[in-house]
Design a protein around this motif. Structure first.
Motif, PDB file in Angstrom:
ATOM      1  N   GLY A 462       1.499  -1.215  -0.089  1.00 46.63           N
ATOM      2  CA  GLY A 462       0.569  -0.131  -0.203  1.00 46.63           C
ATOM      3  C   GLY A 462       1.222   0.960  -0.077  1.00 46.63           C
ATOM      4  N   TRP A 463       1.454   1.558   0.284  1.00 50.44           N
ATOM      5  CA  TRP A 463       2.972   2.743   0.285  1.00 50.44           C
ATOM      6  C   TRP A 463       3.906   1.965  -1.116  1.00 50.44           C
ATOM      7  CZ3 TRP A 463       0.699   0.416   4.501  1.00 50.44           C
ATOM      8  CH2 TRP A 463       0.066   1.529   6.119  1.00 50.44           C
ATOM      9  N   ASP A 464       4.109   3.136  -1.287  1.00 58.31           N
ATOM     10  CA  ASP A 464       5.037   3.427  -2.995  1.00 58.31           C
ATOM     11  C   ASP A 464       6.272   4.322  -1.879  1.00 58.31           C
ATOM     12  OD1 ASP A 464       4.047   6.020  -3.058  1.00 58.31           O
ATOM     13  OD2 ASP A 464       3.066   5.723  -5.261  1.00 58.31           O
ATOM     14  N   ASP A 465       6.475   4.902  -1.254  1.00 60.96           N
ATOM     15  CA  ASP A 465       7.120   5.312  -0.609  1.00 60.96           C
ATOM     16  C   ASP A 465       7.603   5.676   1.051  1.00 60.96           C
ATOM     17  OD1 ASP A 465       8.382   7.301   0.783  1.00 60.96           O
ATOM     18  OD2 ASP A 465       8.124   9.395  -0.883  1.00 60.96           O
ATOM     19  N   SER A 466       9.097   4.949   1.030  1.00 60.48           N
ATOM     20  CA  SER A 466       9.412   4.344   2.300  1.00 60.48           C
ATOM     21  C   SER A 466       9.700   5.164   3.504  1.00 60.48           C
ATOM     22  CB  SER A 466      10.489   3.807   2.313  1.00 60.48           C
ATOM     23  OG  SER A 466      11.598   4.417   2.123  1.00 60.48           O
ATOM     24  N   LEU A 490      15.746   2.991  -3.571  1.00 59.07           N
ATOM     25  CA  LEU A 490      15.208   4.028  -4.376  1.00 59.07           C
ATOM     26  C   LEU A 490      13.679   3.713  -5.184  1.00 59.07           C
ATOM     27  CD1 LEU A 490      18.780   5.178  -6.027  1.00 59.07           C
ATOM     28  CD2 LEU A 490      17.132   5.905  -4.393  1.00 59.07           C
ATOM     29  N   SER A 491      13.188   2.739  -4.507  1.00 57.42           N
ATOM     30  CA  SER A 491      12.114   2.372  -4.870  1.00 57.42           C
ATOM     31  C   SER A 491      10.993   1.595  -4.007  1.00 57.42           C
ATOM     32  CB  SER A 491      12.237   1.772  -6.209  1.00 57.42           C
ATOM     33  OG  SER A 491      12.979  -0.260  -6.137  1.00 57.42           O
ATOM     34  N   GLY A 492       9.589   1.893  -3.515  1.00 59.02           N
ATOM     35  CA  GLY A 492       8.952   1.640  -3.003  1.00 59.02           C
ATOM     36  C   GLY A 492       8.828   1.477  -1.655  1.00 59.02           C
TER      37      GLY A 492
END
Length: 523
Positions: A462-466, A490-492
């Motif tokens: 549900g998150w694309d930015d840590s 650098l992703s997810g």
């Protein structure tokens, strides 16, 4: 005063039955198809695209945080940064390759790292009831130094052993480290001339980068840094030479070095590599590491950070780790739960160590001399453990200088206590890691099982930015995780969870996160 008199008591940390039961569930479940690649995603590219100056790391940091504040809406606590984000629009287009080769990327991640600890976790967002799973270190009060090593510190201070010393460290301590390292590597190549004691892993990498790269002349050929990685290490290299970040995929507990092997050239001045990934706990393949060393050639120095290479299946290092162009870094920060002591060692070619002596004596003098007895005793007892000794006697006593006030019976009793401490500690920490793997999987998170280290890489659906994930989980559950962006993931929505905490914290955190994940993705 006699060393180890009375016999040091054993530590008494206990892992509860619930943790053992959870660990059994993790071990009994079928291995998952665990893959992680720290690629540059669209959110990273969007921040670079909106910057007035994509070479300004402070602007990049503020834009990243501003977007998070904007998306938090009413939960934002820095509205000025949110306003700044809303006032931007795409200005240019950068490729992932350009981002990986940008000096600004390294400093931006380091500045975000600074802001996380200084301004958020221990700043504006600090609360006394936060469950902290983001430290990256062992709970020292539960799993700290064995009492026998604390005895070494007390003994050295009582003997007033804190004067000037050899800038590489005291010879008996270096001899003990060399013998220990020879049990860990094929070929047993080390003598005292290949060992230098240092002031911890981060300091060692910074000083080595300075020593290796200073005076080599200007060059357009970048240092290669495998990622994920620890921002202070990469930043310490990037201050001295251009850096290219090389994403290394991890699959089922193994980190591939093929991208580094493909990127290295005879003109590459330096390669920085963690032999066990942070946060994944994935280990390098020894055969691939050998091919990387062979591909690099004699003019390329290879700096191996081995500090996370513990808490897993024992394995011997390949003989090529002792090649003339390889420097290995170890410290007490992780495996011995003593990050605040700032002590460790490097192994390298004798000629390199001889030259490093001049650098050390000029820049910092030498490591703290009152720690030498601790390092010597630790290295000798760890070697005896590797060799399978359950007890020791006169032969082991003879390894120490006659000036140490010690007898064989006292040394044996101390070693037995140390051995039991180490076995119980490792068993307990493995249980906590496996137990955390189970309860976070059961909480609907996606756990990447770690064959080494105390850390787990966990994807939160549900998150694309840590970083946004960290903020949401902290606000909504009171659980703090370490954002993957801070290790160059650098992703997810990848976060790092440190499992060497109390079981009550781990189980409570998993329960809270599970309730949050059951509610669906972030709004």
């Amino acid at each position: 005063m006699q060393l180890f008199a009375p016999v040091p008591r054993q530590r008494s940390a206990v892992v509860p039955d619930e943790a053992h039961a959870a660990a059994q569930r993790a071990r009994a479940s079928a291995p998952s198809d665990s893959r992680l690649l720290p690629v540059v995603d669209s959110r990273v590219l969007d921040v670079f695209a909106r910057a007035k100056d994509p070479g300004d790391p402070m602007e990049l940091r503020d834009l990243w945080l501003g977007r998070v504040e904007h998306e938090l809406g009413a939960a934002s606590h820095r509205p000025g940064l949110a306003d700044r984000w809303r006032s931007t629009a795409p200005r240019q287009s950068l490729t992932p390759d350009e981002v990986l080769g940008s000096r600004a990327t390294v400093r931006f991640v380091k500045e975000l790292f600074n802001s996380y600890f200084r301004d958020d976790l221990y700043g504006d967002l600090a609360t006394p009831d936060t469950v902290l799973l983001s430290s990256g270190s062992v709970d020292e009060q539960e799993w700290g130094l064995p009492e026998s090593l604390k005895d070494c510190l007390r003994f050295a201070l009582d003997q007033d052993w804190y004067g000037y010393s050899d800038s590489r460290g005291r010879v008996p301590a270096r001899e003990a480290v060399a013998a220990y390292e020879n049990e860990r590597i094929e070929g047993a190549p080390y003598t005292v001339d290949e060992i230098a004691l240092t002031m911890g892993g981060t300091f060692a990498v910074s000083s080595l980068a300075d020593f290796i790269l200073h005076g080599r002349g200007e060059t357009d050929h970048p240092v290669l840094c495998g990622i994920p990685n620890y921002p202070p290490l990469v930043e310490s290299v990037a201050r001295r030479r251009p850096v290219r970040l090389v994403p290394l995929p991890s699959a089922d507990g193994q980190m591939s070095l093929e991208p580094l092997i493909a990127a290295v050239t005879p003109a590459t001045p330096l390669i920085l590599l963690q032999t066990v990934g942070n946060p994944t706990g994935a280990a390098v393949c020894e055969e691939e590491l050998g091919r990387l060393i062979a591909a690099a050639g004699p003019g390329t120095m290879i700096l191996l950070d081995e500090c996370h290479e513990w808490l897993g299946a024992p394995r011997r290092a390949g003989a090529l780790r002792a090649a003339p162009n390889v420097i290995r870094v170890s410290s007490l920060s992780k495996a011995w739960s003593a990050p605040g002591l700032k002590v460790g060692w490097i192994t390298a070619d004798a000629g390199f160590i001889a030259d490093y002596y001049e650098y050390a004596s000029t820049t910092f003098g030498g490591p703290p001399s009152f720690l030498y007895t601790l390092v010597e005793v630790l290295a000798r007892m760890e070697r005896w453990l590797i060799c399978g000794r359950e007890e020791v006697g006169p032969a082991e006593l003879a390894e120490f200088e006659a000036t140490y006030p010690m007898d064989a019976a006292l040394l044996n009793a101390t070693y037995v206590a140390y051995r039991n401490d180490r076995i119980n500690r490792e068993h307990g920490l493995l249980t906590l890691r496996d137990g955390a793997t189970a309860v976070f999987n059961e909480a609907r998170a996606i756990v990447h099982p770690a064959p080494y280290s105390i850390n787990l890489a966990i994807e939160f659906p549900g998150w694309d930015d840590s970083y946004r994930c960290f903020r949401d989980l902290l606000r909504e559950t009171g659980v703090s995780v370490f954002p993957g962006i801070l290790t160059f993931c650098l992703s997810g929505g990848v976060g790092r969870v440190t499992t060497a905490r109390s079981w009550s914290d781990l189980s409570e955190a998993a329960e809270r996160v599970g309730r949050r994940l059951a509610d669906g993705p972030a709004s």
